[in-house]
Design a protein around this motif. Structure first.
Motif, PDB file in Angstrom:
ATOM      1  N   ASP A  71      19.494  44.858  36.735  1.00  0.00           N
ATOM      2  CA  ASP A  71      17.802  45.147  36.628  1.00  0.00           C
ATOM      3  C   ASP A  71      17.306  44.982  38.194  1.00  0.00           C
ATOM      4  O   ASP A  71      16.703  45.590  38.679  1.00  0.00           O
ATOM      5  N   ASP A  72      18.161  43.792  38.837  1.00  0.00           N
ATOM      6  CA  ASP A  72      17.632  43.648  40.402  1.00  0.00           C
ATOM      7  C   ASP A  72      17.990  44.964  41.162  1.00  0.00           C
ATOM      8  O   ASP A  72      17.042  45.399  41.949  1.00  0.00           O
TER       9      ASP A  72
ATOM     10  N   THR B 193      22.337  51.467  36.675  1.00  0.00           N
ATOM     11  CA  THR B 193      21.121  51.304  37.534  1.00  0.00           C
ATOM     12  C   THR B 193      20.801  52.819  37.908  1.00  0.00           C
ATOM     13  O   THR B 193      21.699  53.479  38.142  1.00  0.00           O
TER      14      THR B 193
ATOM     15  N   ARG C  14      15.609  47.676  40.480  1.00  0.00           N
ATOM     16  CA  ARG C  14      14.280  47.507  40.889  1.00  0.00           C
ATOM     17  C   ARG C  14      14.250  48.001  42.437  1.00  0.00           C
ATOM     18  O   ARG C  14      13.445  48.585  42.797  1.00  0.00           O
ATOM     19  N   ARG C  15      15.288  47.576  43.239  1.00  0.00           N
ATOM     20  CA  ARG C  15      15.471  47.743  44.603  1.00  0.00           C
ATOM     21  C   ARG C  15      15.601  49.104  44.789  1.00  0.00           C
ATOM     22  O   ARG C  15      15.399  49.850  45.945  1.00  0.00           O
TER      23      ARG C  15
END
Length: 191
Positions: free
Chosen positions: A167-168, A190, A171-172
């Motif tokens: 998830d991180d 991702t 997001r990035r």
């Protein structure tokens, strides 16, 4: 006028689950492993997360020279004992950055490759991480290291942490992670 082409920097992290058998590396991307790595593959390094592989090296006086090792900070002293005993070359040893304090070597490897590796990878492909998709906790480490004991009760914690990392990264928007689990299909974690 020609259009500049951008080459993606790709790496593969080979875990210890059965689906690692489907890994092929025709493009000679960077390859990393977990614990003892995989015979027949040219690996850039292996991530050793816990003391069992290091104790196995020491107890059996195994010269582990084929791959550089990237080790959790908790096991630097044990790795230094292996170096002093002539089992791991000092030049093949790198400690993980102190900020990486994960629960499994797969987490260690993914976090290192995503955020801390000197190479800036655009894509990270995970192989042999079967528990993330099937819930089956199986590892060939049982056959390589006496005492290796994958524990299914820890699976919810592993899943939660992996998905937090995915998830991180999503997001990035800097990297794409592919989770492979057979010869023709992979999940994009991702985008």
């Amino acid at each position: 006028m020609t259009e500049a082409t951008t080459t993606k920097k790709v790496c593969h992290l080979i875990g210890n689950g059965p689906s690692k058998q489907f890994f092929q590396n025709p493009d000679a991307d960077d390859v990393y492993g977990c614990n003892f790595g995989e015979d027949g593959l040219d690996m850039k390094a292996v991530f050793i997360h816990d003391r069992r592989p290091l104790l196995f090296i020491m107890r059996n006086k195994i010269k582990f020279e084929k791959y550089p090792v990237i080790v959790r900070t908790n096991y630097v002293r044990l790795t230094q004992q292996c170096i002093k005993a002539g089992l791991i070359p000092a030049a093949n040893f790198t400690p993980l950055p102190g900020q990486i304090r994960e629960k499994t070597s797969g987490h260690d490897g993914l976090v290192f490759l995503s955020y801390f590796a000197p190479e800036k990878y655009d894509e990270i492909h995970l192989w042999g991480f079967d528990s993330l998709l099937t819930g089956i906790v199986d590892s060939d480490s049982k056959g390589k290291i006496r005492g290796s004991n994958p524990q299914i009760r820890r699976l919810p914690v592993w899943l939660k942490r992996f998905h937090g990392i995915f998830d991180d990264l999503k997001r990035r928007g800097e990297k794409t992670v592919f989770l492979h689990h057979d010869d023709i299909f992979s999940d994009v974690m991702t985008d």
